[in-house]
Motif scaffolding. Structure first.
Motif, PDB file in Angstrom:
ATOM      1  N   LEU A   1       2.548   2.554  -2.013  1.00  0.00           N
ATOM      2  CA  LEU A   1       3.858   2.481  -2.715  1.00  0.00           C
ATOM      3  C   LEU A   1       3.589   3.013  -4.561  1.00  0.00           C
ATOM      4  O   LEU A   1       4.385   3.443  -5.064  1.00  0.00           O
ATOM      5  CB  LEU A   1       4.551   1.253  -3.204  1.00  0.00           C
TER       6      LEU A   1
ATOM      7  N   LEU B   1      12.398   0.332   1.230  1.00  0.00           N
ATOM      8  CA  LEU B   1      13.244   1.597   0.591  1.00  0.00           C
ATOM      9  C   LEU B   1      13.745   2.210   1.756  1.00  0.00           C
ATOM     10  O   LEU B   1      15.104   2.662   1.510  1.00  0.00           O
ATOM     11  CB  LEU B   1      12.361   2.475  -0.231  1.00  0.00           C
ATOM     12  N   SER B   2      13.361   2.304   2.761  1.00  0.00           N
ATOM     13  CA  SER B   2      14.001   3.222   4.097  1.00  0.00           C
ATOM     14  C   SER B   2      14.510   2.170   4.961  1.00  0.00           C
ATOM     15  O   SER B   2      14.144   0.966   4.888  1.00  0.00           O
ATOM     16  CB  SER B   2      12.942   3.917   4.571  1.00  0.00           C
TER      17      SER B   2
ATOM     18  N   ARG C   1       5.484  10.815  -2.364  1.00  0.00           N
ATOM     19  CA  ARG C   1       5.009  10.622  -1.101  1.00  0.00           C
ATOM     20  C   ARG C   1       6.555  10.676  -0.233  1.00  0.00           C
ATOM     21  O   ARG C   1       7.245   9.948  -0.463  1.00  0.00           O
ATOM     22  CB  ARG C   1       4.587   9.300  -1.145  1.00  0.00           C
TER      23      ARG C   1
ATOM     24  N   PRO D   1       0.804  -1.177  -0.170  1.00  0.00           N
ATOM     25  CA  PRO D   1       0.006  -0.003  -0.039  1.00  0.00           C
ATOM     26  C   PRO D   1       0.951   1.262  -0.162  1.00  0.00           C
ATOM     27  O   PRO D   1       1.900   1.401   0.491  1.00  0.00           O
ATOM     28  CB  PRO D   1      -0.742  -0.180   1.371  1.00  0.00           C
TER      29      PRO D   1
ATOM     30  N   ARG E   1      13.707   4.165  12.128  1.00  0.00           N
ATOM     31  CA  ARG E   1      12.576   4.782  12.187  1.00  0.00           C
ATOM     32  C   ARG E   1      11.646   4.415  13.393  1.00  0.00           C
ATOM     33  O   ARG E   1      12.136   3.982  14.131  1.00  0.00           O
ATOM     34  CB  ARG E   1      11.784   4.677  10.943  1.00  0.00           C
TER      35      ARG E   1
ATOM     36  N   HIS F   1       4.404  -4.687   9.245  1.00  0.00           N
ATOM     37  CA  HIS F   1       4.014  -4.447  10.429  1.00  0.00           C
ATOM     38  C   HIS F   1       2.936  -4.975  11.197  1.00  0.00           C
ATOM     39  O   HIS F   1       2.522  -4.987  12.276  1.00  0.00           O
ATOM     40  CB  HIS F   1       4.260  -3.093  10.926  1.00  0.00           C
TER      41      HIS F   1
ATOM     42  N   ILE G   1      13.756   0.735   8.053  1.00  0.00           N
ATOM     43  CA  ILE G   1      12.700   0.700   9.052  1.00  0.00           C
ATOM     44  C   ILE G   1      13.278   0.560  10.591  1.00  0.00           C
ATOM     45  O   ILE G   1      12.768   0.830  11.594  1.00  0.00           O
ATOM     46  CB  ILE G   1      11.915  -0.641   8.749  1.00  0.00           C
TER      47      ILE G   1
ATOM     48  N   ASN H   1       7.892  -5.750  -1.225  1.00  0.00           N
ATOM     49  CA  ASN H   1       7.736  -4.723  -0.173  1.00  0.00           C
ATOM     50  C   ASN H   1       6.441  -4.383   0.203  1.00  0.00           C
ATOM     51  O   ASN H   1       5.378  -3.906  -0.378  1.00  0.00           O
ATOM     52  CB  ASN H   1       8.289  -3.346  -0.926  1.00  0.00           C
TER      53      ASN H   1
ATOM     54  N   ALA I   1       5.069  -2.901   2.510  1.00  0.00           N
ATOM     55  CA  ALA I   1       4.761  -1.523   3.127  1.00  0.00           C
ATOM     56  C   ALA I   1       4.324  -1.646   4.566  1.00  0.00           C
ATOM     57  O   ALA I   1       4.783  -2.464   5.431  1.00  0.00           O
ATOM     58  CB  ALA I   1       4.222  -0.690   1.817  1.00  0.00           C
TER      59      ALA I   1
HETATM   60  C1  DQA Z   1       8.530   0.845   3.839  1.00  0.00           C
HETATM   61  C2  DQA Z   1       8.392   0.909   5.215  1.00  0.00           C
HETATM   62  C3  DQA Z   1       7.130   0.827   5.970  1.00  0.00           C
HETATM   63  O1  DQA Z   1       7.145   1.178   7.419  1.00  0.00           O
HETATM   64  C4  DQA Z   1       5.923   1.875   5.264  1.00  0.00           C
HETATM   65  O2  DQA Z   1       4.960   1.717   5.982  1.00  0.00           O
HETATM   66  C5  DQA Z   1       6.200   1.870   3.860  1.00  0.00           C
HETATM   67  C6  DQA Z   1       7.336   1.691   2.967  1.00  0.00           C
HETATM   68  C7  DQA Z   1       9.649   1.064   2.853  1.00  0.00           C
HETATM   69  O3  DQA Z   1       9.743   0.903   1.570  1.00  0.00           O
HETATM   70  O4  DQA Z   1      10.446   1.841   3.549  1.00  0.00           O
HETATM   71  O5  DQA Z   1       5.045   2.154   3.245  1.00  0.00           O
HETATM   72  O6  DQA Z   1       7.917  -0.648   3.378  1.00  0.00           O
END
Ligand code: DQA
Length: 146
Positions: free
Chosen positions: A14, A104-105, A20, A12, A110, A83, A107, A77, A79
């Motif tokens: 993405l 991508l990030s 974004r 979701p 964060r 979690h 996690i 991914n 997203a």
């Molecule tokens: C994500 C990290 C997730 O915590 C977040 O909810 C995303 C993108 C990432 O690609 O860094 O939607 O999966």
């Protein structure tokens, strides 16, 4: 030439990549990323499908279909579903091919709620924090073991 069949699943929000929170997720759009994945797969003689969905059930349906159609690698991914989704984990637990989880990030750098991923219990590899490079690295993993 290997005969990999790869499914890339994007979870979701993405679909909004590029606009974004670009300071976190980068400036590339999902089409930019997918086009490069298609190019890389074509160069290696692989079959590849890239899909994005904002709906948990659609991601599960895609995983279930991959189980039956000879897909030997899923790059996912998940997203925000990373979690929360025991259901996506359960679907992946029935799938017998390789699974690489990509974020991508980073996690782990964060918020606390992003530190845990249900999907990591099943993933053979996890790549986080490399931006879109993570997807391309995920495709390189099976090349290295050919
Ligand atoms: C994500 C990290 C997730 O915590 C977040 O909810 C995303 C993108 C990432 O690609 O860094 O939607 O999966």
């Amino acid at each position: 030439m290997s005969a990999h069949k790869v499914l890339v699943l994007h979870g979701p929000n993405l679909n909004l990549l590029g606009m974004r929170q670009p300071e976190i997720y980068g400036h590339e759009t999902l089409d930019d990323i997918n086009n490069r994945l298609y190019e890389k797969a074509e160069a290696n003689g692989w079959e590849i499908a890239c899909r994005q969905s904002n709906h948990e059930g659609e991601l599960i349906d895609a995983i279930q279909a991959a189980r039956l159609d000879g897909t030997d690698l899923i790059v996912i991914n998940p997203a925000a579903y990373s979690h929360t989704s025991v259901a996506i984990l359960d679907a992946l637990n029935v799938y017998e091919g390789r699974v690489i989880e990509v974020h991508l990030s980073n996690i782990h750098k964060r918020e606390m709620f992003r530190h845990h991923s249900y999907i990591s219990r099943r993933a053979d590899g996890v790549i986080a924090g490399l931006g879109s490079q993570g997807y391309y690295a995920a495709l390189d993993a099976p090349i290295a073991t050919d």
